[in-house]
Enzyme design. Structure first.
Site, PDB file in Angstrom:
ATOM      1  CE1 TYR A 150      57.774  76.129  45.995  1.00 27.10           C
ATOM      2  CE2 TYR A 150      58.985  75.109  47.798  1.00 27.10           C
ATOM      3  CZ  TYR A 150      58.401  76.228  47.227  1.00 27.10           C
ATOM      4  OH  TYR A 150      58.452  77.436  47.881  1.00 27.10           O
ATOM      5  CG  ASP A 245      65.826  71.170  44.813  1.00 27.11           C
ATOM      6  OD1 ASP A 245      66.383  71.049  45.932  1.00 27.11           O
ATOM      7  OD2 ASP A 245      64.838  71.893  44.621  1.00 27.11           O
ATOM      8  CE  LYS A 273      62.130  71.634  52.984  1.00 24.40           C
ATOM      9  NZ  LYS A 273      61.885  71.707  51.570  1.00 24.40           N
TER      10      LYS A 273
HETATM   11  C1  LIG Z   1      61.751  72.976  50.666  1.00 21.05           C
HETATM   12  C2  LIG Z   1      62.303  72.877  49.296  1.00 21.05           C
HETATM   13  C3  LIG Z   1      62.847  73.989  48.626  1.00 21.05           C
HETATM   14  C4  LIG Z   1      62.761  75.387  49.171  1.00 21.05           C
HETATM   15  O1  LIG Z   1      63.464  75.542  50.349  1.00 21.05           O
HETATM   16  P1  LIG Z   1      63.108  76.782  51.321  1.00 21.05           P
HETATM   17  O2  LIG Z   1      64.118  76.671  52.408  1.00 21.05           O
HETATM   18  O3  LIG Z   1      61.702  76.575  51.749  1.00 21.05           O
HETATM   19  O4  LIG Z   1      63.272  78.018  50.510  1.00 21.05           O
HETATM   20  C5  LIG Z   1      63.454  73.783  47.409  1.00 21.05           C
HETATM   21  N1  LIG Z   1      63.524  72.551  46.864  1.00 21.05           N
HETATM   22  C6  LIG Z   1      62.997  71.472  47.464  1.00 21.05           C
HETATM   23  C7  LIG Z   1      63.125  70.140  46.816  1.00 21.05           C
HETATM   24  C8  LIG Z   1      62.359  71.604  48.688  1.00 21.05           C
HETATM   25  O5  LIG Z   1      61.803  70.519  49.260  1.00 21.05           O
END
Ligand SMILES: *Cc1c(COP(=O)(O)O)cnc(C)c1O
Length: 438
Positions: A150, A245, A273
């Site tokens: 994701y 990511d 995060k």
């Molecule tokens: C949480 C997450 C996102 C999205 O971040 P948001 O702050 O919710 O938009 C993108 N990539 C990864 C790997 C994530 O865990």
């Protein structure tokens, strides 16, 4: 499903009934609605350290931690104090501040692949912008992502995107025109051969490969030996960029992220995060030559009214400083390992096949349909993981004051505030819950 629908959650039930009239599905982000464990979402009143209290006054040890950001636990005194001080100085200026330099310096120092960084407001913004940048830099249109990874909710990325999307059964969301995903190629996680095949067919058109270096949005799946290095080699040879990511793994699996664990040098890194310490922040960064394509240094446009917000910067800064203190990260990692071992042992004792994984301060546990099954990608996760058993386990743990992710296809998180006492209490609860399940 009626599990958990007892008076223990009466106030949460009232609040959720009201919320459903006000917010789509009663929530502001889908996984919070508890669709995959059934019952009513637990409404939170307040948090402190490793705990939060729900609207009915029940206390929980929290292993969701706002889905990762709260690596110091709830309301850490240093974060609270820094925020309180900053808030009296104003909450946003839309002009540069020294705080932005300070957080940028710290990020560049901690994350090996980052030489220059741009702050944004969420992980979604970070990945969206990093991919635009990769396309601008390479002048190529296509991207490769992995099934079950994701990367936020941008149109081009809503293809086989794991957890929230998977739980709702929306492999492709309506509202995303086919044109938006026309240049998105998808491979199975841990499958280098599939990536090679895509490069064979589309190599000169591929701008970037984007990957969660440790997958945390289909449950926790670690990269197999050679997978990340293979991606580095393939992209380098093809003139494509490798984007890590690390929105979830950054400052989480190690202070320098997954790239420091496997010693891989990605071209671009996305953060989110933990970098905001519980306030909304994202960031993308990487090689100077690439980052200098970003406006106003270069032609690729990307902007944000609240980007670099002083409250968010100060919360992030204090959070990163705390986890860099001698012994801090080791403490969280040790507690996480003890928790993983405890869960594994408890499952063995109960005769329940459970696949437990952990790295740094992240962990995951899959209830397998049969002993001997092994989950290594999204396909095997969907095939082997038993959602009913997880749902029952979730509520048995909640009843014992332990709050886990309300879906098996999510990772779990430990904070610096989780002490040995909380780990022991959690493992004891798990032993009871698993015995009841067996
Ligand atoms: C949480 C997450 C996102 C999205 O971040 P948001 O702050 O919710 O938009 C993108 N990539 C990864 C790997 C994530 O865990």
């Amino acid at each position: 499903m009626t599990i958990g629908m007892t008076s223990r959650y009466a106030r949460s039930q009232e609040l959720f009934a009201a919320a459903q009239q006000l917010l789509p599905g009663g929530v502001n982000s889908p996984v919070r609605a508890f669709r995959s464990v059934g019952g009513t979402p637990i409404f939170v009143q307040r948090g402190a350290g490793p705990h939060f209290w729900d609207a009915d006054g029940n206390r929980y040890i929290d292993y969701v931690l706002s889905w990762g950001p709260l690596i110091l636990g709830h309301a850490h005194p240093a974060v609270v104090e820094a925020l309180a001080q900053q808030v009296t100085q104003g909450t946003s200026y839309g002009a540069p501040t020294e705080l932005e330099n300070q957080l940028a310096e710290l990020v560049i120092e901690m994350v090996p692949g980052i030489e220059m960084v741009r702050m944004v407001n969420s992980g979604t913004e970070a990945t969206m912008s990093a991919l635009r940048l990769a396309r601008a830099f390479t002048e190529r249109p296509k991207i490769i992502k992995f099934s079950g990874c994701y990367h936020g909710h941008a149109d081009m990325l809503l293809v086989q995107a794991g957890s929230g999307v998977a739980t709702l059964g929306l492999p492709d969301s309506p509202g995303v025109p086919s044109g938006a995903t026309a240049h998105t190629l998808v491979a199975e996680y841990n499958d280098l051969e599939a990536v090679r095949a895509l490069f064979k067919d589309h190599g000169p058109e591929i701008a970037a490969v984007i990957v969660e270096p440790v997958a945390g949005n289909m449950g926790l799946v670690l990269p197999e030996a050679g997978f990340l290095q293979g991606l580095r080699d393939i992209t380098r040879e093809a003139g494509s960029l490798l984007i890590f990511d690390e929105v979830m793994t950054g400052f989480r699996v190690a202070p320098g992220g997954a790239q420091s664990v496997w010693n891989i040098d990605p071209d671009l890194t996305c953060l989110g995060k933990v970098i905001g310490g519980g306030l909304p922040v994202g960031a993308y960064g990487g090689k100077r030559a690439i980052m200098e394509k970003v406006a106003p240094a270069g032609p690729m446009y990307q902007a944000g009214t609240l980007s670099g917000n002083p409250l968010a910067m100060v919360a992030g800064l204090v959070t990163l400083q705390q986890i860099r203190r001698a012994g801090a990260f080791e403490q969280i990692a040790n507690h996480t390992a003890a928790l993983a071992d405890g869960l594994r042992t408890a499952a063995e004792a109960a005769g329940i096949p459970l696949q437990v994984g952990h790295l740094g301060s992240m962990f995951g546990a899959y209830f397998l349909k049969e002993a001997g099954q092994r989950i290594t990608d999204y396909r095997s996760a969907r095939q082997y993981a038993d959602p009913q058993q997880y749902a029952r386990f979730f509520w048995l743990m909640a009843a014992r004051g332990v709050y886990l992710a309300p879906s098996q296809f999510e990772a779990g998180f430990v904070s610096l505030a989780h002490g040995e006492a909380e780990i022991v209490e959690t493992v004891t609860a798990a032993r009871e819950a698993l015995a009841e399940l067996a």
